[in-house]
Scaffold this motif. Sequence first.
Motif, short mmCIF file in Angstrom:
data_model
loop_
_atom_site.label_atom_id
_atom_site.label_comp_id
_atom_site.label_asym_id
_atom_site.label_seq_id
_atom_site.Cartn_x
_atom_site.Cartn_y
_atom_site.Cartn_z
N ILE A 115 0.84 -1.21 0.00
CA ILE A 115 0.00 0.00 0.00
C ILE A 115 0.87 1.25 0.00
CG2 ILE A 115 -1.59 1.36 1.43
CD1 ILE A 115 -2.87 -1.33 2.27
N ASN A 116 1.92 1.26 0.81
CA ASN A 116 2.83 2.41 0.85
C ASN A 116 3.51 2.62 -0.50
OD1 ASN A 116 2.32 3.26 3.47
ND2 ASN A 116 3.92 1.96 4.35
N GLN A 117 3.93 1.52 -1.13
CA GLN A 117 4.58 1.65 -2.44
C GLN A 117 3.61 2.21 -3.47
OE1 GLN A 117 6.01 -2.28 -3.30
NE2 GLN A 117 7.85 -2.07 -2.03
N GLU A 118 2.37 1.66 -3.46
CA GLU A 118 1.38 2.16 -4.41
C GLU A 118 1.01 3.61 -4.11
OE1 GLU A 118 -1.95 -0.50 -4.64
OE2 GLU A 118 -0.69 -2.19 -5.25
N LYS A 119 0.97 3.97 -2.82
CA LYS A 119 0.67 5.35 -2.42
C LYS A 119 1.77 6.28 -2.91
CE LYS A 119 -0.07 8.10 1.76
NZ LYS A 119 -0.10 8.05 3.22
N GLN A 120 3.03 5.85 -2.70
CA GLN A 120 4.15 6.68 -3.15
C GLN A 120 4.15 6.81 -4.68
OE1 GLN A 120 7.62 4.88 -1.45
NE2 GLN A 120 7.23 5.70 0.61
N ALA A 122 1.48 6.65 -6.57
CA ALA A 122 0.36 7.54 -6.91
C ALA A 122 0.73 8.99 -6.65
CB ALA A 122 -0.88 7.14 -6.12
N VAL A 123 1.40 9.25 -5.51
CA VAL A 123 1.82 10.62 -5.19
C VAL A 123 2.81 11.12 -6.23
CG1 VAL A 123 3.11 12.00 -3.51
CG2 VAL A 123 1.31 10.47 -2.73
N ALA A 124 3.75 10.24 -6.61
CA ALA A 124 4.73 10.63 -7.63
C ALA A 124 4.04 10.91 -8.95
CB ALA A 124 5.78 9.52 -7.80
N ASP A 125 3.04 10.10 -9.29
CA ASP A 125 2.29 10.32 -10.53
C ASP A 125 1.53 11.64 -10.47
OD1 ASP A 125 1.43 9.51 -13.10
OD2 ASP A 125 -0.51 8.88 -12.22
N GLN A 129 1.95 14.86 -12.86
CA GLN A 129 0.83 15.49 -13.59
C GLN A 129 0.71 16.97 -13.23
OE1 GLN A 129 -2.74 13.27 -12.90
NE2 GLN A 129 -2.03 11.46 -14.02
N VAL A 130 0.87 17.27 -11.92
CA VAL A 130 0.80 18.68 -11.49
C VAL A 130 1.92 19.47 -12.15
CG1 VAL A 130 1.08 20.21 -9.50
CG2 VAL A 130 -0.44 18.25 -9.35
#
Length: 166
Positions: A115-120, A122-125, A129-130
């Motif tokens: 979950i932490n890896q996927e969260k990181q 997603a945050v990186a993605d 995008q931002v």
Amino acid sequence: MEKLFEQFSVGLFFWQLILFIALYLFLKKFAWKPILNAVTDREEGIKNALASAEEAKKEMQNLQADNDKLLKEARAERDAMLKEAREIKDNIITEAKEEAKEEAAKMIVNAKATINQEKQAAVADIKKQVAELSIGIAEKVVKKELASSSDQTKLVEDMLQNITLK
């Protein structure tokens, strides 16, 4: 009885006495000895049979006592085996529970890590995008020369409302 005395004959009495003695000796030699021997043998056979029966009875009592002893030992051994089997079962169940708890803890840790890896990721993605959006907005702002800052602010707000995150 008088008639008996009147007809009494000494000669007849003598011959009857001799025949009686001869019959007695004959029976003693040929009949009574074998009969008495057979009776004696039979008596000894009965005594031996009774002694054998008594001995067999004692042996049966000893065997019964041995059987009871063996039965008690077998029951004690069975009880010990059942107790040991219960202990082994309890140990196996306890070990299985502990292993299941450890496995569940490992799965939870792995799930949290995932979950932490996927969260990181997603945050990186989202950051990417931002950044791309910011660059896009900056490009548009720079390309369009706006006379006033209020026009620039309005343009940025319109663009932010129209843009959806991927």
